[in-house]
Design a protein around this motif. Structure first.
Motif, PDB file in Angstrom:
ATOM      1  N   LEU A  46       0.829  -1.016   0.012  1.00 40.63           N
ATOM      2  CA  LEU A  46      -0.151  -0.038   0.043  1.00 40.63           C
ATOM      3  C   LEU A  46       0.847   1.239   0.036  1.00 40.63           C
ATOM      4  CD1 LEU A  46      -2.752  -1.159   2.539  1.00 40.63           C
ATOM      5  CD2 LEU A  46      -2.926  -1.156   0.088  1.00 40.63           C
ATOM      6  N   PRO A  47       0.382   2.304  -0.200  1.00 40.04           N
ATOM      7  CA  PRO A  47       1.173   3.465  -0.738  1.00 40.04           C
ATOM      8  C   PRO A  47       2.077   3.944   0.494  1.00 40.04           C
ATOM      9  CG  PRO A  47      -1.205   3.862  -1.370  1.00 40.04           C
ATOM     10  CD  PRO A  47      -0.945   2.654  -0.842  1.00 40.04           C
ATOM     11  N   ASN A  48       1.469   3.648   1.986  1.00 40.05           N
ATOM     12  CA  ASN A  48       2.427   4.071   2.965  1.00 40.05           C
ATOM     13  C   ASN A  48       3.691   3.294   3.224  1.00 40.05           C
ATOM     14  OD1 ASN A  48       0.490   2.093   3.467  1.00 40.05           O
ATOM     15  ND2 ASN A  48      -0.028   2.759   5.584  1.00 40.05           N
ATOM     16  N   ALA A  49       3.548   2.025   2.701  1.00 43.73           N
ATOM     17  CA  ALA A  49       4.773   1.155   2.698  1.00 43.73           C
ATOM     18  C   ALA A  49       5.687   1.495   1.485  1.00 43.73           C
ATOM     19  CB  ALA A  49       4.292  -0.368   2.453  1.00 43.73           C
ATOM     20  N   LYS A  64       8.793  -1.587 -11.198  1.00 40.34           N
ATOM     21  CA  LYS A  64       9.213  -2.203 -12.393  1.00 40.34           C
ATOM     22  C   LYS A  64       8.651  -3.933 -12.067  1.00 40.34           C
ATOM     23  CE  LYS A  64      12.842   0.715 -13.750  1.00 40.34           C
ATOM     24  NZ  LYS A  64      14.264   0.685 -13.916  1.00 40.34           N
ATOM     25  N   LEU A  65       8.689  -4.405 -11.023  1.00 40.75           N
ATOM     26  CA  LEU A  65       8.466  -5.561 -10.705  1.00 40.75           C
ATOM     27  C   LEU A  65       6.842  -6.158 -10.939  1.00 40.75           C
ATOM     28  CD1 LEU A  65      10.500  -6.591  -7.666  1.00 40.75           C
ATOM     29  CD2 LEU A  65      11.122  -7.004 -10.102  1.00 40.75           C
ATOM     30  N   GLY A  66       6.083  -5.128 -10.615  1.00 35.83           N
ATOM     31  CA  GLY A  66       4.668  -5.368 -10.363  1.00 35.83           C
ATOM     32  C   GLY A  66       3.572  -4.371 -11.257  1.00 35.83           C
ATOM     33  N   ALA A  67       2.319  -4.347 -10.799  1.00 32.60           N
ATOM     34  CA  ALA A  67       1.434  -3.492 -11.270  1.00 32.60           C
ATOM     35  C   ALA A  67       0.900  -2.433 -10.491  1.00 32.60           C
ATOM     36  CB  ALA A  67       0.349  -4.297 -11.467  1.00 32.60           C
ATOM     37  N   ASP A  68       0.821  -1.274 -10.827  1.00 31.21           N
ATOM     38  CA  ASP A  68       0.289  -0.016 -10.025  1.00 31.21           C
ATOM     39  C   ASP A  68      -1.141  -0.159 -10.038  1.00 31.21           C
ATOM     40  OD1 ASP A  68      -0.305   2.585  -9.447  1.00 31.21           O
ATOM     41  OD2 ASP A  68       0.916   3.787 -10.732  1.00 31.21           O
ATOM     42  N   VAL A  69      -1.750  -0.500  -8.815  1.00 31.64           N
ATOM     43  CA  VAL A  69      -3.271  -0.698  -8.711  1.00 31.64           C
ATOM     44  C   VAL A  69      -3.756   0.688  -8.650  1.00 31.64           C
ATOM     45  CG1 VAL A  69      -4.832  -1.609  -7.245  1.00 31.64           C
ATOM     46  CG2 VAL A  69      -2.982  -3.004  -7.872  1.00 31.64           C
ATOM     47  N   THR A  70      -4.898   1.072  -9.738  1.00 33.47           N
ATOM     48  CA  THR A  70      -5.308   2.557  -9.490  1.00 33.47           C
ATOM     49  C   THR A  70      -6.738   2.240  -9.022  1.00 33.47           C
ATOM     50  OG1 THR A  70      -5.887   2.108 -11.802  1.00 33.47           O
ATOM     51  CG2 THR A  70      -3.920   3.502 -11.194  1.00 33.47           C
ATOM     52  N   GLY A  71      -7.313   1.044  -8.833  1.00 36.42           N
ATOM     53  CA  GLY A  71      -8.835   1.026  -8.697  1.00 36.42           C
ATOM     54  C   GLY A  71      -9.205  -0.293  -7.865  1.00 36.42           C
ATOM     55  N   LEU A  72     -10.291  -0.264  -6.839  1.00 36.75           N
ATOM     56  CA  LEU A  72     -10.479  -1.451  -6.154  1.00 36.75           C
ATOM     57  C   LEU A  72     -12.105  -1.373  -6.286  1.00 36.75           C
ATOM     58  CD1 LEU A  72     -10.346  -3.830  -4.059  1.00 36.75           C
ATOM     59  CD2 LEU A  72     -10.368  -2.233  -2.039  1.00 36.75           C
ATOM     60  N   GLY A  73     -12.552  -2.588  -6.630  1.00 43.32           N
ATOM     61  CA  GLY A  73     -14.084  -2.721  -6.601  1.00 43.32           C
ATOM     62  C   GLY A  73     -14.420  -3.986  -5.708  1.00 43.32           C
ATOM     63  N   TYR A  74     -15.543  -3.568  -4.974  1.00 44.17           N
ATOM     64  CA  TYR A  74     -16.179  -4.818  -4.407  1.00 44.17           C
ATOM     65  C   TYR A  74     -17.502  -5.120  -5.052  1.00 44.17           C
ATOM     66  CZ  TYR A  74     -13.172  -3.638  -0.534  1.00 44.17           C
ATOM     67  OH  TYR A  74     -11.945  -3.352   0.295  1.00 44.17           O
ATOM     68  N   GLN A  97      -0.077   2.197  -4.956  1.00 44.69           N
ATOM     69  CA  GLN A  97      -0.149   0.765  -4.535  1.00 44.69           C
ATOM     70  C   GLN A  97       0.347  -0.155  -5.523  1.00 44.69           C
ATOM     71  OE1 GLN A  97      -4.131  -0.127  -2.874  1.00 44.69           O
ATOM     72  NE2 GLN A  97      -3.826  -2.215  -3.714  1.00 44.69           N
ATOM     73  N   LEU A  98       1.338  -0.972  -5.087  1.00 46.11           N
ATOM     74  CA  LEU A  98       2.039  -1.956  -5.925  1.00 46.11           C
ATOM     75  C   LEU A  98       1.434  -3.320  -5.632  1.00 46.11           C
ATOM     76  CD1 LEU A  98       5.482  -0.566  -5.895  1.00 46.11           C
ATOM     77  CD2 LEU A  98       3.813  -0.081  -7.664  1.00 46.11           C
ATOM     78  N   ALA A  99       1.085  -3.992  -6.740  1.00 45.47           N
ATOM     79  CA  ALA A  99       0.805  -5.567  -6.316  1.00 45.47           C
ATOM     80  C   ALA A  99       1.925  -6.214  -7.215  1.00 45.47           C
ATOM     81  CB  ALA A  99      -0.645  -5.978  -7.236  1.00 45.47           C
ATOM     82  N   VAL A 100       2.630  -7.233  -6.220  1.00 48.46           N
ATOM     83  CA  VAL A 100       4.011  -7.770  -6.905  1.00 48.46           C
ATOM     84  C   VAL A 100       3.889  -9.062  -6.389  1.00 48.46           C
ATOM     85  CG1 VAL A 100       5.342  -5.594  -6.797  1.00 48.46           C
ATOM     86  CG2 VAL A 100       5.125  -7.262  -4.734  1.00 48.46           C
ATOM     87  N   HIS A 101       4.675 -10.130  -6.999  1.00 43.87           N
ATOM     88  CA  HIS A 101       4.641 -11.212  -6.470  1.00 43.87           C
ATOM     89  C   HIS A 101       5.557 -11.250  -5.525  1.00 43.87           C
ATOM     90  CE1 HIS A 101       5.621 -15.627  -6.497  1.00 43.87           C
ATOM     91  NE2 HIS A 101       4.923 -15.883  -7.431  1.00 43.87           N
TER      92      HIS A 101
END
Length: 423
Positions: A46-49, A64-74, A97-101
């Motif tokens: 998350l952005p604070n990390a 460069k390792l993952g995806a820059d997540v720009t939205g979250l939907g429920y 917010q970065l989603a990475v392996h």
């Protein structure tokens, strides 16, 4: 000051880098496995990390390792949208917010530790099995080994940081009567599948029906030559609380129970069908503790506050623990006082977050909608007012510290350095 870190996971490695950045030099990371390999599935920073990793000069490489997540939907199980919110930079944060392996993140951090602290900073095949305080201060650490001439050994340190995960031996030494982790009576299946981008390619989707839930997000910002991206998915099943068992078997319900689930251009069954055979794992956490630090010993990450995987928050909080701990050790001459200060700063917030996650965190909105509209709805406002949905989302973001207002403040951990070290 000799500092020993038990565990070369995300938290332990970030702690080593943070301590080094603060001017501490005698740091040893001990890892139980013989070799660090890129295992696991996806995690979210998350952005604070990301802000704290940026202070260590790591954020640009990690992006460069993952995806820059720009939205979250429920969404409910019918694909009807309950709530959507911007994430990362799209929410007004200065950091993404970065989603990475997880394996890629761990490998990158381990490489940075060896590059900055030296090739011998990480010792593998060194499982911490126990610890005891020394009469004159410091701690004696017991180690177990799989190979070599000795099956066990001991070392002494001024500080021991238990970053050794859910089944932490350091935590067990501090709380010998605690017992096994707490079961949620739930099973979870995880996988990574190459798939076409969905929802614009930068979105995270959480959908469920009150009994089953799926979390899906991309692990790469751009498709490969095949037009596909790696997509992380996790499907969980809630069951009545019971012993630490998965309940797996021929009638476990996966993947049949989520067959047909789709949300726009995302088809869940297509993701799970393409994955290799996956086995369910129990969903476990730990009870909040009254204390993390005992003299020269403290806890960090899952060893301190293992929490249910709601809100994609555990990895982020391990990074923040590491930064807080390094700041405390750099700003207090006495390591015992430093560890106590770290405890006071981090533990109360993590105790609250553990309990929030047990109550399903921000994902509770899915359960509420299913309770009141199990067959779907015409307008979500007729089920739950938008103000209530916003209250849940914003309240959790503030509790976890990743709301844009908090993230855009200067880091509370800054870049402290011991006064006798060069910049």
């Amino acid at each position: 000051m000799k500092i020993v870190i038990a565990g070369a996971g995300i938290g332990g490695l970030t702690a080593a880098l943070s301590l080094h950045s603060a001017g501490l030099r005698d740091i040893q990371v001990l890892e139980a496995v013989p070799e660090i390999r890129p295992l696991g599935a996806g995690v979210n920073l998350l952005p604070n990390a990301v802000r704290e990793l940026d202070a260590l000069g790591l954020a640009e490489g990690l992006e460069k390792l993952g995806a820059d997540v720009t939205g979250l939907g429920y969404f409910n199980h019918l694909g009807q949208r309950i709530w959507r919110e911007p994430r990362g930079r799209a929410s007004g944060s200065r950091w993404p917010q970065l989603a990475v392996h997880r394996g890629a993140l761990q490998t990158a951090l381990a490489h940075s530790v060896r590059d900055r602290l030296g090739s011998t900073a990480i010792t593998t095949d060194a499982r911490v099995t126990g610890c005891a305080p020394l009469p004159g201060g410091g701690v004696e650490v017991d180690l177990g080994h799989r190979a070599g001439d000795r099956l066990s050994s001991r070392l002494r340190a001024d500080v021991l940081i238990g970053a050794d995960g859910l089944r932490s031996a350091v935590r067990q030494a501090l709380y010998p009567q605690e017992g096994a982790p707490r079961s949620h009576g739930a099973a979870i299946w995880r996988g990574v599948t190459r798939s076409a981008p969905f929802h614009g390619g930068r979105s995270m989707v959480v959908m469920g029906n009150g009994h089953w839930k799926a979390v899906v997000y991309p692990l790469a910002a751009h498709p490969g030559p095949d037009g596909l991206v790696p997509v992380n998915w996790a499907v969980s099943r809630t069951t009545p609380e019971g012993p630490e068992a998965t309940g797996a078997g021929s009638d476990d319900g996966f993947p049949a129970s989520v067959s047909g689930w789709r949300c726009g251009d995302l088809r869940l069954d297509a993701l799970t069908a393409e994955a290799d055979a996956v086995a369910p794992f129990p969903m476990l956490d730990r009870d909040p503790l009254p204390r993390w630090s005992f003299g020269a010993v403290t806890l960090l990450g899952d060893a301190a506050h293992a929490m249910a995987p709601m809100g994609s928050n555990a990895t982020t909080q391990a990074v923040l623990d590491a930064r807080s701990l390094a700041h405390a050790l750099a700003t207090h001459d006495d390591p015992v006082i430093a560890l106590a200060a770290y405890d006071r700063e981090r533990r109360p917030r993590m105790n609250r977050l553990q309990l929030l996650n047990r109550a399903n965190g921000p994902e509770v909105v899915i359960d509420l909608v299913h309770k009141h509209a199990p067959e779907g709805f015409g307008r979500i406002a007729d089920v739950i007012p938008a103000a209530r949905l916003a209250q849940v989302a914003r309240g959790y973001a503030r509790a976890a510290g990743f709301d844009a207002a908090s993230v855009n403040e200067p880091s509370p951990y800054g870049q402290p350095r011991l006064p006798h070290t060069a910049a």
